[in-house]
Design an enzyme around this catalytic site. Structure first.
Site, PDB file in Angstrom:
ATOM      1  N   GLN A  63       0.836  -1.197   0.000  1.00 35.87           N
ATOM      2  CA  GLN A  63       0.000   0.000   0.000  1.00 35.87           C
ATOM      3  C   GLN A  63       0.872   1.248   0.000  1.00 35.87           C
ATOM      4  OE1 GLN A  63      -3.400  -0.648   2.325  1.00 35.87           O
ATOM      5  NE2 GLN A  63      -4.139   1.448   2.312  1.00 35.87           N
ATOM      6  N   SER A  80       3.548  -5.808   3.520  1.00 40.78           N
ATOM      7  CA  SER A  80       2.179  -5.620   4.006  1.00 40.78           C
ATOM      8  C   SER A  80       1.198  -6.339   3.079  1.00 40.78           C
ATOM      9  CB  SER A  80       1.860  -4.128   4.149  1.00 40.78           C
ATOM     10  OG  SER A  80       0.641  -3.935   4.829  1.00 40.78           O
ATOM     11  N   LEU A  81       0.313  -5.613   2.377  1.00 36.82           N
ATOM     12  CA  LEU A  81      -0.646  -6.302   1.501  1.00 36.82           C
ATOM     13  C   LEU A  81       0.073  -7.104   0.420  1.00 36.82           C
ATOM     14  CD1 LEU A  81      -1.621  -5.306  -1.629  1.00 36.82           C
ATOM     15  CD2 LEU A  81      -2.019  -3.203  -0.384  1.00 36.82           C
ATOM     16  N   ARG A  89      -9.464  -8.638   3.939  1.00 40.69           N
ATOM     17  CA  ARG A  89      -8.415  -7.880   4.631  1.00 40.69           C
ATOM     18  C   ARG A  89      -8.657  -6.381   4.516  1.00 40.69           C
ATOM     19  NH1 ARG A  89      -3.224  -5.589   3.868  1.00 40.69           N
ATOM     20  NH2 ARG A  89      -1.589  -6.356   5.282  1.00 40.69           N
ATOM     21  N   HIS A  99      -0.807  -1.867  11.059  1.00 40.19           N
ATOM     22  CA  HIS A  99       0.204  -2.704  11.715  1.00 40.19           C
ATOM     23  C   HIS A  99       0.444  -2.319  13.174  1.00 40.19           C
ATOM     24  CE1 HIS A  99       1.084  -4.889   8.065  1.00 40.19           C
ATOM     25  NE2 HIS A  99       1.084  -3.741   7.424  1.00 40.19           N
ATOM     26  N   GLN A 105      -0.165 -10.373  11.108  1.00 41.82           N
ATOM     27  CA  GLN A 105       0.631  -9.383  10.384  1.00 41.82           C
ATOM     28  C   GLN A 105      -0.001  -7.997  10.391  1.00 41.82           C
ATOM     29  OE1 GLN A 105      -0.131  -8.135   6.875  1.00 41.82           O
ATOM     30  NE2 GLN A 105       1.702  -8.641   5.702  1.00 41.82           N
TER      31      GLN A 105
END
Length: 311
Positions: free
Chosen positions: A11, A90-91, A115, A195, A245
């Site tokens: 992202q 991340s993603l 998500r 996060h 995560q």
């Protein structure tokens, strides 16, 4: 031993028009976009024609970057390139796991939708902010974040870049503390504290989803943001780490060092932008790093890898 890693963008890398050139030139990339569209209609057109504001909404960002990441990787595979390992930021980690076979394209697309919605819901319920802190080492940033209050280091991106997430008030206090310490604090264009503990309910939502939509064992090593090491073979452990995560720090620097220690010397970022390529160059020495988001860049990456005898 020399080796190749595909790094899947996360992202913040999104931009209008992403993936269009790959879609137009690579049948393999087109197949990915078509597959994502079959689950989430309109994703391809959103990537190609969506505005900056539209693509900046988490609910859109995540599936669009996911599709573009996998389209770029598919185009490279079509050119005969096969990585030894994969990782994603991340993603991007969901895209990396999908590429490695932990999820089918359909399963990965449905997971990224869950998500994105879960993280958007947390953002609405627990508004927050994020700061990229530059010119200070991670230990100093940890100290300043603690002093700022409800703030936590959440992305260990490079030796001199750590991202902090938390309440808006704590992040504003952090700005002053960072400046006084000789660093630089930059606002990250998000409305949530990704996060961080603010995302705890997203972890719960993902864990519940993965209980009824199980993970498959990956076909090649995938490095985990949560640990900085490769995912274990046990699929239940994979599901737990992937769920955790979203509410825990991304240990990106540790992942890069672990890959280099395993013999990886060529890092190819797949997807929009070149953020991860820059982080590799600022973290590791003696490696090559390139980004692929166009057909031309894919050919250049192939030439690099072929020149090393890795195809």
């Amino acid at each position: 031993m020399a080796g190749v890693a595909f790094l899947f963008a996360g992202q913040g890398s999104q931009k209008p028009g992403m993936g269009k050139a790959l879609f137009d030139s690579s049948e393999a990339a087109k197949k990915v976009f078509d597959g994502v569209d079959a689950v989430r209609p309109g994703t391809a057109s959103q990537c190609f024609e969506g505005t900056k504001e539209e693509l900046g909404q988490t609910i859109n960002t995540q599936p669009c970057v996911f599709a573009t990441d996998l389209a770029a990787a598919a185009a490279l595979e079509d050119l005969g390139m096969h990585p030894n390992v994969v990782a994603g930021h991340s993603l991007g980690e969901v895209a990396a796991l999908t590429f490695a076979g932990a999820f089918s394209l359909e399963e990965g697309t449905r997971l990224i939708e869950v998500r994105a919605q879960a993280m958007a819901d947390c953002t609405a319920k627990h508004p927050g902010a994020m700061r990229a802190v530059l010119k200070l080492d991670a230990a100093k940033v940890e100290e300043l974040a603690h002093e700022a209050g409800e703030a936590w280091p959440v992305n260990y991106n490079s030796p001199q870049q750590t991202v902090v997430a938390g309440s808006a008030e704590a992040c504003e206090k952090l700005d002053g503390l960072v400046k006084a310490a000789g660093g630089r604090s930059m606002k990250v264009a998000v409305s949530g504290a990704f996060h961080s503990p603010y995302m705890a309910e997203a972890t719960e939502a993902l864990a519940a989803y993965l209980e009824t939509n199980p993970v498959h064992a990956p076909k090649l090593p995938v490095y985990a943001n949560r640990t900085g090491e490769t995912y274990p073979e046990d699929v239940a452990e994979i599901a737990a780490l992937l769920s955790e995560q979203v509410s825990n720090p991304v240990k990106w620097t540790a992942e890069l060092h672990a890959m280099q220690d395993a013999g990886i010397d060529t890092f190819i970022e797949v997807g929009p932008g070149h953020t991860l390529t820059g982080l590799v160059k600022r973290t590791l020495e003696g490696v090559d790093a390139v980004c692929v988001e166009t057909p031309e860049a894919a050919e250049e990456a192939r030439a690099l890898v072929a020149g090393k005898g890795l195809i």
